[in-house]
Scaffold this active site. Structure first.
Site, PDB file in Angstrom:
ATOM      1  CG  ASP A 120      -2.096   0.930   1.076  1.00 40.20           C
ATOM      2  OD1 ASP A 120      -2.406   1.312  -0.064  1.00 40.20           O
ATOM      3  OD2 ASP A 120      -2.720   1.261   2.096  1.00 40.20           O
ATOM      4  CE1 TYR A 122      -0.215   9.226   3.783  1.00 39.77           C
ATOM      5  CE2 TYR A 122       2.101   9.905   3.858  1.00 39.77           C
ATOM      6  CZ  TYR A 122       0.794  10.019   4.317  1.00 39.77           C
ATOM      7  OH  TYR A 122       0.505  10.930   5.311  1.00 39.77           O
ATOM      8  CG  HIS A 127      -4.221  10.831   2.244  1.00 38.44           C
ATOM      9  ND1 HIS A 127      -5.241  10.828   3.177  1.00 38.44           N
ATOM     10  CD2 HIS A 127      -3.370   9.840   2.632  1.00 38.44           C
ATOM     11  CE1 HIS A 127      -5.022   9.887   4.082  1.00 38.44           C
ATOM     12  NE2 HIS A 127      -3.897   9.274   3.770  1.00 38.44           N
ATOM     13  NE  ARG A 136       4.786  15.391   9.990  1.00 37.98           N
ATOM     14  CZ  ARG A 136       4.155  14.461   9.272  1.00 37.98           C
ATOM     15  NH1 ARG A 136       3.744  13.345   9.852  1.00 37.98           N
ATOM     16  NH2 ARG A 136       3.934  14.639   7.979  1.00 37.98           N
ATOM     17  CD  GLU A 193      -5.993   4.710   4.541  1.00 37.96           C
ATOM     18  OE1 GLU A 193      -5.446   5.442   5.378  1.00 37.96           O
ATOM     19  OE2 GLU A 193      -5.386   3.867   3.853  1.00 37.96           O
ATOM     20  CD  GLU A 195      -5.514   2.685  -0.177  1.00 40.26           C
ATOM     21  OE1 GLU A 195      -4.657   2.095  -0.875  1.00 40.26           O
ATOM     22  OE2 GLU A 195      -5.444   2.759   1.066  1.00 40.26           O
ATOM     23  CG  ASP A 227      -5.824  -0.281   3.569  1.00 44.27           C
ATOM     24  OD1 ASP A 227      -6.007  -1.459   3.926  1.00 44.27           O
ATOM     25  OD2 ASP A 227      -4.821   0.371   3.867  1.00 44.27           O
ATOM     26  NE  ARG A 231      -7.560   6.858   9.343  1.00 39.98           N
ATOM     27  CZ  ARG A 231      -6.844   6.747   8.250  1.00 39.98           C
ATOM     28  NH1 ARG A 231      -5.553   6.439   8.334  1.00 39.98           N
ATOM     29  NH2 ARG A 231      -7.376   6.923   7.056  1.00 39.98           N
ATOM     30  CD  GLN A 234      -2.758   4.545  10.592  1.00 41.50           C
ATOM     31  OE1 GLN A 234      -3.974   4.621  10.468  1.00 41.50           O
ATOM     32  NE2 GLN A 234      -1.924   4.965   9.661  1.00 41.50           N
ATOM     33  CE1 TYR A 238       3.391   7.298  12.255  1.00 38.52           C
ATOM     34  CE2 TYR A 238       1.904   7.392  14.134  1.00 38.52           C
ATOM     35  CZ  TYR A 238       2.719   8.029  13.225  1.00 38.52           C
ATOM     36  OH  TYR A 238       2.871   9.385  13.275  1.00 38.52           O
ATOM     37  CE  LYS A 247      -3.407   2.399   7.258  1.00 34.89           C
ATOM     38  NZ  LYS A 247      -4.242   3.180   6.324  1.00 34.89           N
ATOM     39  CB  THR A 251      -7.570  -4.534   2.492  1.00 32.22           C
ATOM     40  OG1 THR A 251      -6.665  -4.032   3.475  1.00 32.22           O
ATOM     41  CG2 THR A 251      -7.537  -3.630   1.266  1.00 32.22           C
ATOM     42  CD  GLU A 352      -7.515  12.920   3.772  1.00 26.99           C
ATOM     43  OE1 GLU A 352      -7.028  13.784   3.020  1.00 26.99           O
ATOM     44  OE2 GLU A 352      -7.743  11.737   3.416  1.00 26.99           O
TER      45      GLU A 352
END
Length: 403
Positions: A120, A122, A127, A136, A193, A195, A227, A231, A234, A238, A247, A251, A352
Site C-alpha cells: 500500500d 501513500y 492526503h 504535525r 481509505e 484507493e 483499506d 486510526r 494505528q 506505528y 491496517k 482490506t 480528513e
C-alpha cells in the site's frame, strides 16, 4: 449504450458497456466458481463459450481465480479482449453467447484473484498534506522523503476480502493523548481509505527491477480498494515501524478487474513533479487516470475524490517497489493509498472529512465522525470510455459489525 454497438441489451446508465468488459469470478447457486465478463446487467459465462469456439486456453475460464489467465501476459490479455469485443459486437456470435448470459443479480461474486503480496502506497499529495497538518501542525506537512520516492508499506494479503464481506470492528491497544498508559478494546476511530489497486499479471525475476516504462507489461488492470483503518490503534503502534494491526484486519476490493486497455482513454499526464525524480523513476509513459470516485455512507454521498490529482504514477510505484531487486508475482496487488483532492468534498477518508473528528459530517440529520456499528460504506468509481461514455469500475461495499 445503444444496441447499434452491441446486440446485447444494455441499460443506458450501465457501468459495463461493450468497451469495458471487466473480468471477475462468480458463483451460480452451488456450482463451482468460474470466470465471467460483465456486460450490462449480465455476465458472460466464458468457459462454455470459449470451449465451444475452441479458444486456446479456454479451460482457464473454468477456474475459481483469474491467476492462471493473468499469468499468460499482455499478448494473451489483448487477444482475449479482442475476442470479447467480437462476441458482444458480432451478431453472428449471438447464438453462441446468448445461452450463457447470466443476470448479475443471480450470482455471488467472489474474490477475483488469489492475492500474493499486498503493498500500500501513500501517493496522494493532498492526503499526505492533510494528515501532516493533522498530526504535525507545527511542522512541514510533508516529510523530507515524500517528493523523492513513493512511500509505502507491505500489508497483509491474507485479510483482503471480496466486496460485500462484513467488517468486524477490530480491537487492540490504543492510548488517548491525555492518558498515561494504553488500554485494550474495540477501535473508536474506525475509518475508510478510498484507493485504486493495481493487479499484477506477469511476474518478474528476483534481483531484476522493473523499469517504469515496463509497467503495462506487468500490470493487467485495476480494482477498487477500501483499506479499512483503525486510526486509534494505528496512532499508538506505528512509531517506529509503521502500519500494523490498525491496517491488517481487513482490506476490501471490488469484484471486477478493469483492464488497463479499457482505461486507456482516460489516461492523463501526471501533475508536475518538483523536485525532479531520480532517473529510475523517470520515463516516457508516466501517466495517471482521470477517474472519479464516490463515497456513500449508508446510501448518502459524502465525498467524491479525483484520482487524476495523485502525485505518484502507478508505473513509478511499481518501479520503486522493485528497484531493490524485489520480485512481483502473479496476483500481487499494490494500491495507491488514500485518494484525496484539493476540496473538502474530495477527501478519501473520514479522518480528513471530519478533520480528526473535530468537524462532524451531517448525514441524514445525524452527526458522523468515524464509523459506527451498522454503517455501510459503498465506494464506486468511473472513468471515460473510448467513445466518451462512462466506463464504470463497479463498487466495493462493506458493513461494520460489532467487535
Amino acid at each position: 449504450m445503444s444496441s447499434a454497438v452491441t446486440w446485447i441489451d444494455i441499460p443506458a446508465n450501465s457501468p459495463f458497456g461493450p468497451d469495458n468488459l471487466p473480468l471477475g469470478v462468480f458463483r451460480l447457486d452451488d456450482e463451482e466458481p468460474r470466470v465471467g465478463a460483465a456486460i450490462g446487467d449480465h455476465i458472460i459465462d466464458l468457459a462454455p463459450v470459449a470451449s465451444a469456439q475452441m479458444l486456446n486456453g479456454s479451460q482457464l475460464f473454468a477456474r475459481p481465480s483469474l491467476n492462471d489467465f493473468l499469468a499468460l501476459g499482455r499478448p494473451a490479455w489483448r487477444a482475449t479482449r479482442d475476442w470479447l469485443f467480437d462476441l458482444v459486437r458480432n451478431p453472428n456470435d449471438r447464438d453462441a453467447v446468448e445461452p450463457h448470459l447470466i443476470p448479475q443479480s443471480a450470482v455471488t461474486m467472489q474474490l477475483p484473484f488469489t492475492v500474493g503480496d499486498y503493498v500500500d502506497f501513500y501517493a496522494s499529495e493532498h492526503h499526505a498534506t492533510n494528515l501532516g497538518r493533522l498530526f504535525r501542525p507545527d511542522s512541514e506537512p510533508l516529510l523530507p522523503n515524500w517528493k523523492h520516492l513513493p512511500v509505502g508499506y507491505h500489508g497483509r494479503a491474507g485479510t483482503i476480502v471480496a466486496s460485500g464481506t462484513d467488517i468486524v470492528r477490530p480491537s487492540g491497544q490504543r492510548k488517548a493523548p491525555d492518558a498515561t498508559a494504553p488500554t485494550y478494546g474495540p477501535s473508536q476511530r474506525l475509518d475508510i481509505e478510498v484507493e485504486l489497486g493495481y493487479v499484477v499479471g506477469t511476474p518478474s525475476t528476483l534481483g531484476t527491477p522493473i523499469p517504469v516504462d515496463a509497467f503495462e507489461e506487468h500490470v493487467y488492470g485495476v480494482v477498487l480498494v477500501n483499506d479499512w483503518s483503525a486510526r486509534d490503534l494505528q496512532a499508538w503502534e506505528y512509531v517506529p515501524l509503521g502500519p500494523f494491526l490498525g491496517k491488517s484486519f481487513a482490506t476490501s476490493i471490488s469484484p471486477w478487474v478493469i483492464s488497463l486497455d479499457a482505461l486507456s482513454a482516460s489516461a492523463v499526464p501526471l501533475p508536475p513533479q518538483d523536485p525532479p525524480v531520480l532517473p529510475y523513476l523517470a520515463g516516457q509513459k508516466l501517466q495517471n487516470y482521470d477517474i472519479t470516485f464516490e463515497v456513500l455512507l449508508n446510501g448518502h454521498r459524502v465525498s467524491s475524490p479525483q484520482y487524476k490529482e495523485t502525485y505518484w504514477s502507478p508505473a513509478q510505484m511499481l518501479a520503486h517497489m522493485t528497484v531493490n531487486g524485489a520480485s512481483v508475482r502473479t496476483g500481487d496487488l499494490y494500491a495507491s493509498g488514500t485518494i484525496s483532492g484539493p476540496g473538502k468534498d474530495q477527501r478519501g477518508s473520514f479522518i480528513e472529512l471530519t478533520w480528526g473528528g473535530r468537524e462532524p459530517l451531517l448525514v441524514d440529520g445525524k452527526e458522523h465522525t468515524f464509523l459506527e456499528d451498522g454503517d455501510e460504506i459503498t465506494i464506486t468509481a468511473w472513468a471515460t470510455g473510448s467513445d466518451g461514455s462512462r466506463l464504470g469500475l463497479g463498487e466495493v461495499v462493506g458493513t461494520i459489525r460489532p467487535a
